[in-house]
Design a protein around this motif. Structure first.
Motif, short mmCIF file in Angstrom:
data_model
loop_
_atom_site.label_atom_id
_atom_site.label_comp_id
_atom_site.label_asym_id
_atom_site.label_seq_id
_atom_site.Cartn_x
_atom_site.Cartn_y
_atom_site.Cartn_z
N GLN A 32 -21.87 52.30 -8.22
CA GLN A 32 -22.22 52.44 -6.81
C GLN A 32 -22.72 51.11 -6.27
O GLN A 32 -22.31 50.68 -5.20
N VAL A 35 -19.63 48.75 -5.92
CA VAL A 35 -18.74 49.03 -4.78
C VAL A 35 -19.43 48.65 -3.49
O VAL A 35 -18.83 48.08 -2.58
N MET A 36 -20.73 48.91 -3.44
CA MET A 36 -21.49 48.61 -2.24
C MET A 36 -21.59 47.11 -1.99
O MET A 36 -21.63 46.67 -0.85
N ILE A 211 -38.50 64.23 4.51
CA ILE A 211 -38.40 62.76 4.49
C ILE A 211 -39.56 62.17 3.68
O ILE A 211 -39.36 61.31 2.81
N PHE A 311 -27.31 60.54 -5.07
CA PHE A 311 -26.50 59.52 -4.41
C PHE A 311 -27.32 58.78 -3.37
O PHE A 311 -27.33 57.54 -3.31
N LEU A 312 -28.08 59.55 -2.59
CA LEU A 312 -28.92 58.94 -1.56
C LEU A 312 -30.00 58.06 -2.20
O LEU A 312 -30.22 56.91 -1.78
N GLN A 315 -28.55 54.90 -3.43
CA GLN A 315 -28.23 53.98 -2.34
C GLN A 315 -29.51 53.29 -1.84
O GLN A 315 -29.51 52.08 -1.59
N VAL A 316 -30.59 54.05 -1.73
CA VAL A 316 -31.86 53.47 -1.31
C VAL A 316 -32.28 52.41 -2.32
O VAL A 316 -32.73 51.32 -1.96
N TRP A 318 -30.53 50.50 -4.11
CA TRP A 318 -29.78 49.26 -4.03
C TRP A 318 -29.80 48.63 -2.65
O TRP A 318 -29.12 47.65 -2.41
N THR A 319 -30.55 49.24 -1.72
CA THR A 319 -30.58 48.70 -0.36
C THR A 319 -31.87 47.95 -0.09
O THR A 319 -31.85 46.88 0.51
N LEU A 320 -33.00 48.52 -0.52
CA LEU A 320 -34.28 47.98 -0.08
C LEU A 320 -34.85 47.01 -1.09
O LEU A 320 -34.70 47.20 -2.30
N LEU B 26 -29.55 51.27 5.35
CA LEU B 26 -28.71 52.22 4.62
C LEU B 26 -27.35 52.35 5.30
O LEU B 26 -26.33 52.50 4.63
N THR B 29 -25.25 49.46 4.07
CA THR B 29 -24.76 49.58 2.69
C THR B 29 -23.79 50.75 2.55
O THR B 29 -22.82 50.66 1.81
N HIS B 32 -20.40 49.59 3.75
CA HIS B 32 -19.73 48.81 2.71
C HIS B 32 -19.20 49.71 1.62
O HIS B 32 -18.08 49.57 1.15
N PHE B 33 -20.07 50.66 1.21
CA PHE B 33 -19.69 51.54 0.09
C PHE B 33 -18.42 52.30 0.42
O PHE B 33 -17.45 52.27 -0.35
#
Ligand code: SF4
Ligand code: SF4
Lengths: 363, 169
Positions: A32, A35-36, A211, A311-312, A315-316, A318-320, B26, B29, B32-33
């Motif tokens: 993930q 790809v990102m 959240i 998955f979420l 993603q978090v 690898w984002t922040l 998010l 990203t 992109h994903f």
């Protein structure tokens, strides 16, 4: 007799659920992120030339970790050094036994529950297991006889206790709504549709809670952006003095904890095993087929929801970028906790008003 | 002394609470994903798309070198096949890694004063700075071979002789 065997089978299933997710997440994590970030990711391990888009690495990694030298430095406190990874990994795995992977299905003239440990205190059990897991981190730092390890362990303790409190508070609203600490009952509460269109999932009633829960849950798993206890790339953490599979167990702990948090989120906020628009029973399939089909649907729904949350989270991760430690504690104690308490109070008030005015929210 | 005032970035509440920024990040990203995922799947299905990754899988794919990339050295030769090098030792002198070792000898050609008897270049020490190329007065040494396959299993194998540098054996 058959009950005991069934419980054993379920517990083994829960264990397999967690372990397989942890192994699979290793692959998801690599691919993930790759790809990102416009990369390809690990794809070199192969069996007879078959690379299976990098899936062979799932097998290659444990082989590498198991065959590496398990180096125990001089001066460590041997007992605790040995115990720490087991505590760190074992207790979150135990927590997985408390989740309702499905409701009750009838088969062969009796009702089978798909929850391994049917406890009316399921939620407390999960929180307790995760809390005991913290001891593994602190113990690893303490037993390493190394300042870096100790500091990492202290950071880990500070962070995980803060977010354990936050996590419990973020769930308080939902728990109050369902009126139970029993995870199976909580899932069953959500397993219906409001007006036939909207699933009565916790997230519909508790969006803020959900959240906040996700933030606190991410922090509890010690993964980026909250990976201060380990921070393997820059600040060394509590597992500096570990090598081989013991180190691998600490790495797996984070993934297992992610699975636990995802399961908890799914159970309390995303309707657990509930499949929207599915009638509670499928009598046209006949008595032999109905139970197994229902069980498969529930397990599939639960797994799919867990996959979505993971998955979420991934993603978090690898984002922040990572938080500073004071920012992290500020976020926990000064922001999430008051917000979660306010959410809880509002929920309690709303429930009181709803009951007073006779609004039908409850099944 | 001039002072250039730099304004601090304006951070409104929507940035300060961070949550919206997280959602925005998010979004980037995830975009992109899913774009790359679509490109990878399309490539697997045999469709023509842009590549989903910028990775160059080096031994299988040819390396992408810049037009001015400094790679393995070569010694150029005169029209008659003898090396252009006049053994002036300028490259040996300037080399910061001290990886060039030249022994000079008299040239049989009366018009040329010296020539290199041996010219050993230790690629294991070379830092690929290109100073030797700049220093050479007769343009005898260049780093434009675009050859990356220089590794060897021992240090001796990394030392290239004059013949090897001229591409003869
Ligand atoms: S490139 Fe630099 S280090 Fe290499 S031989 Fe030339 S001068 Fe020496
Ligand atoms: S600078 Fe040129 S001519 Fe002089 S020794 Fe080096 S390669 Fe030969």
């Amino acid at each position: 007799m058959i009950d005991i065997l069934w419980v054993f089978a379920k517990v083994a299933g829960a264990l397999g659920f967690g372990m397989n997710w942890a192994a699979f997440l290793g692959w998801v994590e690599r691919k993930q992120s790759a790809v990102m970030q416009d990369r390809i990711g690990a794809n070199r391990a192969d069996i007879l030339g078959f690379r299976l888009i990098g899936l062979i690495h799932i097998i290659a990694d444990p082989i590498k970790l198991f065959t590496k030298e398990d180096f125990v430095p001089a001066g460590v406190r041997k007992t605790f050094h040995l115990l720490a990874p087991s505590i760190s990994l074992g207790f979150p795995l135990l927590a997985l036994a408390a989740f309702p992977y499905g409701g009750n299905v009838s088969f062969l003239g009796r009702s089978w529950s798909l929850q391994p440990v049917e406890s009316p205190m399921g939620l407390v059990l999960v929180l307790a297991m995760v809390a005991v897991g913290i001891h593994g981190v602190v113990m690893a730092g303490y037993a390493s006889n190394s300042y870096y390890g100790l500091l990492g362990g202290m950071r880990g303790a500070g962070q995980m206790i803060a977010y354990e409190v936050c996590l419990a508070t973020t769930m308080a609203g939902a728990v109050f709504l369902y009126g139970t600490l029993d995870l199976a009952a909580a899932a069953a509460w959500q397993a219906r549709m409001i007006g036939g269109v909207l699933p009565a999932w916790g997230v519909v009633f508790q969006p803020v809670g959900f959240i906040l829960f996700l933030v606190a849950g991410t922090a509890l798993t010690k993964r980026t952006p909250f990976d201060l206890p380990e921070g393997e790339s820059e600040i060394v953490g509590y597992h500096v003095e570990y090598s081989g599979m013991k180190f691998g167990m600490f790495m797996m702990t984070d993934l297992i904890e992610s699975v636990v948090v995802a399961c908890l989120g799914v159970t309390l906020f995303l309707g657990g095993w509930h499949v929207p628009f599915l009638p509670p029973s499928l009598p046209f399939l006949g008595p032999m087929l109905e139970g197994p089909v229902m069980a498969c649907l529930m397990l599939g729904a639960f797994t799919a929801k867990v996959a979505l949350v993971l998955f979420l989270l991934m993603q978090v991760r690898w984002t922040l970028p990572r938080f500073r430690f004071d920012q992290l504690l500020d976020l926990g104690w000064k922001n999430i906790l008051p917000l979660a308490l306010a959410n809880f109070l509002l929920t309690a008030w709303a429930i009181y008003l709803a009951k007073a005015w006779g609004v039908r929210l409850w099944p | 002394m001039t002072v250039r005032p730099v304004s601090r970035p304006e951070r409104g509440w929507q940035v300060q609470i961070y949550l919206l920024e997280v959602v925005y990040g998010l979004g980037v990203t995830f975009r992109h994903f899913f774009t790359n995922l679509w490109r990878h799947s399309a490539a697997l299905a045999g469709l023509k798309t842009e590549p989903g990754a910028v990775t160059i899988q080096y031994p299988e794919d040819p390396p992408a070198l810049g037009v001015r990339a400094r790679t393995r050295h070569r010694i150029l030769s005169r029209p008659d096949g003898t090396p252009r090098c006049t053994a002036c030792l300028l490259c040996e002198t300037i080399c910061p890694a001290r990886c060039i070792r030249i022994t000079a000898e008299e040239s049989p050609d009366p018009l040329i004063e010296k020539r290199a008897k041996t010219f050993d270049l230790d690629l294991g020490l070379c830092v690929f700075c290109g100073y030797c190329v700049e220093a050479c007065p007769v343009d005898a040494i260049r780093m434009d071979t675009n050859d990356l396959r220089i590794p060897s299993f021992d240090r001796r194998g990394m030392i290239w002789s004059l013949d090897k540098l001229m591409g003869k054996g």
